[in-house]
Design a protein around this motif. Structure first.
Motif, PDB file in Angstrom:
ATOM      1  N   LEU A  44       1.965  -8.341   8.836  1.00 34.11           N
ATOM      2  CA  LEU A  44       0.641  -8.267   8.223  1.00 34.11           C
ATOM      3  C   LEU A  44       0.259  -6.848   7.796  1.00 34.11           C
ATOM      4  CD1 LEU A  44      -1.249 -10.560  10.776  1.00 34.11           C
ATOM      5  CD2 LEU A  44      -0.456 -11.195   8.499  1.00 34.11           C
ATOM      6  N   ASP A  45       1.037  -5.870   8.198  1.00 37.98           N
ATOM      7  CA  ASP A  45       0.698  -4.475   7.901  1.00 37.98           C
ATOM      8  C   ASP A  45       0.674  -4.229   6.390  1.00 37.98           C
ATOM      9  OD1 ASP A  45       0.660  -4.098  10.606  1.00 37.98           O
ATOM     10  OD2 ASP A  45       2.607  -3.088  10.723  1.00 37.98           O
ATOM     11  N   GLY A  46      -0.430  -3.662   5.914  1.00 37.38           N
ATOM     12  CA  GLY A  46      -0.543  -3.266   4.515  1.00 37.38           C
ATOM     13  C   GLY A  46      -0.757  -4.392   3.530  1.00 37.38           C
ATOM     14  N   LEU A  47      -0.979  -5.604   4.014  1.00 37.01           N
ATOM     15  CA  LEU A  47      -1.111  -6.747   3.093  1.00 37.01           C
ATOM     16  C   LEU A  47      -2.356  -6.671   2.217  1.00 37.01           C
ATOM     17  CD1 LEU A  47       0.017 -10.080   4.809  1.00 37.01           C
ATOM     18  CD2 LEU A  47       1.142  -8.743   3.038  1.00 37.01           C
ATOM     19  N   GLU A  48      -3.477  -6.259   2.795  1.00 37.26           N
ATOM     20  CA  GLU A  48      -4.719  -6.222   2.012  1.00 37.26           C
ATOM     21  C   GLU A  48      -4.588  -5.265   0.835  1.00 37.26           C
ATOM     22  OE1 GLU A  48      -9.552  -5.604   2.530  1.00 37.26           O
ATOM     23  OE2 GLU A  48      -8.203  -5.209   4.223  1.00 37.26           O
ATOM     24  N   GLU A  49      -4.081  -4.058   1.104  1.00 29.57           N
ATOM     25  CA  GLU A  49      -3.924  -3.073   0.034  1.00 29.57           C
ATOM     26  C   GLU A  49      -2.948  -3.583  -1.033  1.00 29.57           C
ATOM     27  OE1 GLU A  49      -3.577  -2.580   3.214  1.00 29.57           O
ATOM     28  OE2 GLU A  49      -5.176  -1.197   3.795  1.00 29.57           O
ATOM     29  N   LYS A  50      -1.887  -4.216  -0.593  1.00 31.20           N
ATOM     30  CA  LYS A  50      -0.890  -4.717  -1.540  1.00 31.20           C
ATOM     31  C   LYS A  50      -1.457  -5.823  -2.414  1.00 31.20           C
ATOM     32  CE  LYS A  50       3.798  -6.587  -1.824  1.00 31.20           C
ATOM     33  NZ  LYS A  50       5.024  -6.955  -1.083  1.00 31.20           N
ATOM     34  N   ALA A  51      -2.217  -6.736  -1.823  1.00 34.31           N
ATOM     35  CA  ALA A  51      -2.800  -7.834  -2.602  1.00 34.31           C
ATOM     36  C   ALA A  51      -3.790  -7.309  -3.631  1.00 34.31           C
ATOM     37  CB  ALA A  51      -3.485  -8.829  -1.667  1.00 34.31           C
ATOM     38  N   GLY A 168       4.615  -3.057 -11.401  1.00 38.20           N
ATOM     39  CA  GLY A 168       4.336  -2.126 -10.313  1.00 38.20           C
ATOM     40  C   GLY A 168       4.015  -2.790  -8.995  1.00 38.20           C
ATOM     41  N   ILE A 169       4.624  -3.950  -8.755  1.00 30.73           N
ATOM     42  CA  ILE A 169       4.392  -4.672  -7.505  1.00 30.73           C
ATOM     43  C   ILE A 169       5.483  -4.273  -6.511  1.00 30.73           C
ATOM     44  CG2 ILE A 169       4.191  -6.934  -6.408  1.00 30.73           C
ATOM     45  CD1 ILE A 169       3.538  -8.069  -9.201  1.00 30.73           C
ATOM     46  N   PRO A 170       5.131  -3.639  -5.400  1.00 32.85           N
ATOM     47  CA  PRO A 170       6.163  -3.244  -4.427  1.00 32.85           C
ATOM     48  C   PRO A 170       6.706  -4.465  -3.694  1.00 32.85           C
ATOM     49  CG  PRO A 170       3.972  -2.760  -3.561  1.00 32.85           C
ATOM     50  CD  PRO A 170       3.769  -3.232  -4.981  1.00 32.85           C
ATOM     51  N   VAL A 171       8.009  -4.651  -3.730  1.00 29.09           N
ATOM     52  CA  VAL A 171       8.636  -5.769  -3.033  1.00 29.09           C
ATOM     53  C   VAL A 171       9.842  -5.253  -2.264  1.00 29.09           C
ATOM     54  CG1 VAL A 171       7.886  -7.534  -4.663  1.00 29.09           C
ATOM     55  CG2 VAL A 171      10.056  -6.358  -5.040  1.00 29.09           C
ATOM     56  N   GLN A 172      10.181  -5.979  -1.220  1.00 27.77           N
ATOM     57  CA  GLN A 172      11.370  -5.655  -0.440  1.00 27.77           C
ATOM     58  C   GLN A 172      12.346  -6.811  -0.596  1.00 27.77           C
ATOM     59  OE1 GLN A 172       9.902  -4.945   3.510  1.00 27.77           O
ATOM     60  NE2 GLN A 172       9.560  -2.783   3.127  1.00 27.77           N
TER      61      GLN A 172
END
Length: 423
Positions: A44-51, A168-172
């Motif tokens: 769940l870390d960083g999900l809000e900023e990423k969305a 520009g969507i960060p994905v792993q």
């Protein structure tokens, strides 16, 4: 004119990240991202900023762990549910809760639709949408993977990665973990990638890096550990003498089970949509709870009540697996299950050792086990007269004797026919 709103079940992975952006562009709508915290931990870390950076107008990250344990895991475990004899339904039971909360958000936000990233080949699409149909039939459900336009644009992962990079969507996305993983408070599931080959040995210690919640039995402690679980009306309420709520129980049992390599399952199962799939599961806490609960029932549950409840396990498990948690038949079954659990109270002692959950004792203030009656020594209570068993056996044998007589008579007639033919 204000834009329409769509609530998206968002995990932050490649699929839902791309879907968020694609929905916003395709439908010219506000996308409200929703993530249910049901025990994913660091995922769940960083999900809000990423969305938000991906284009969401608003983000909900709701802690549903206590509700998940109390209102979904515990009632299901009271039923003895076990899908196809092995699967403790960790993913299946989480989906109705997620969909329920999506419906709540959609109504609160005035959204016209909910959306999910489940594929058209899996079970999750059914679970999400059956829940929505039961709770909010007025809402539209958007499933991009079932839309031809979406599949044409994204025929594979390479196209999705390229789309994410373009926007520009960060994905792993990496070949280092060639499988998909789904985690919650009850379990972690692994599928696809190298696991699509059912001959692949996921239990080999060379593949140990895949697992998250448990060590392999080979690497578990060499000394067994005893634990005690206290039950009240079918629910575990304390571990090792410490009172806990359902969430606390699940977290503690996950810790203990994982330490001893408990709860790994590798199976080929039958999906609701008609195909077989191979899944690998880690359910350390659930495996302990399931075994302890059954042990508690053995001492306190009436034989015929248990037989009736057990006759419904396959039906109940299939309803959960197929997404019918909010269906009237599941609710009716749950009422029977709840009634069956009213005396499932007492303490179970369990021994954990190298992947095994071993019964080590059980006691209850409402035990139905009477050692004075069950003893092989003289029955001081005079409650059971061994001579009575002769009549009991004769009555139960009557139909077998009648049936055997008919069969012998038929064989005699057949023999007579053969002799007549020979003559």
């Amino acid at each position: 004119m204000p834009k329409n709103k769509i609530v998206l079940a968002y995990s932050g992975g490649l699929d839902t990240s791309v879907i968020l952006k694609w929905l916003k562009e395709t439908y010219d709508a506000e996308i409200i991202a929703f993530t249910a915290d049901i025990g994913q931990k660091e995922e769940l870390d960083g999900l809000e900023e990423k969305a938000l950076s991906t284009g969401a107008s608003k983000v909900y990250i709701d802690d549903l762990r206590e509700e998940f344990a109390r209102d979904f895991i515990y009632p299901m475990f009271q039923s003895g549910a076990l899908y196809e004899g092995q699967y403790l339904l960790g993913t299946s039971i989480a989906r109705p809760l997620i969909a329920k909360r999506m419906v709540d958000i959609a109504r609160a936000e005035g959204a016209i639709a909910i959306a999910h990233g489940a594929t058209g080949k899996g079970n999750d699409q059914v679970r999400f949408e059956l829940t929505a149909a039961a709770l909010a039939p007025e809402l539209e459900v958007i499933a991009p993977w079932r839309l031809e336009a979406f599949r044409e644009e994204f025929p594979g992962r390479a196209e999705m990665i390229a789309y994410a990079e373009k926007h520009g969507i960060p994905v792993q996305a990496s070949a280092s973990k060639p499988y998909s993983m789904d985690r919650n408070l009850l379990h972690i599931s692994f599928e696809s990638g190298m696991l699509e080959d059912p001959w692949f040995d996921a239990s080999h210690t060379d593949n140990e890096e895949m697992y998250v919640l448990s060590v392999s039995p080979e690497r578990a402690p060499d000394e067994a550990e005893y634990i005690e679980l206290e039950f009240s009306a079918g629910d575990c309420v304390a571990v090792n003498g410490v009172e806990m709520d359902p969430l606390g129980v699940m977290e503690k049992l996950n810790e203990l089970g994982g330490k001893h390599g408990v709860g790994r399952v590798d199976m080929v199962e039958n999906r609701f949509v008609g195909m077989k799939s191979r899944g690998v599961y880690e359910t350390p806490g659930g495996t302990i709870l399931f075994a302890a609960h059954r042990r508690m029932e053995s001492l306190t549950m009436d034989r015929e009540v248990m037989s009736l409840r057990d006759s419904l396990i396959t039906r109940y498990s299939t309803l959960v697996y197929n997404g019918f948690w909010f269906a009237p038949e599941r609710l009716a079954l749950q009422a029977l299950v709840t009634e069956s659990q009213k005396n499932v109270t007492g303490t179970v002692r369990i021994k954990l050792y190298k992947g095994n959950v071993i019964a080590a004792g059980v006691k209850s203030p409402v035990s139905l086990y009477n050692p004075e009656i069950a003893t092989m020594e003289a029955d001081a209570t005079q409650a059971y007269n061994q001579s009575d068993a002769a009549g009991f056996i004769r009555l139960n044998a009557l139909r077998l004797k009648v049936s055997s007589g008919v069969e012998q008579n038929d064989k005699g007639k057949d023999k007579d026919k053969v002799l007549q033919a020979q003559n």
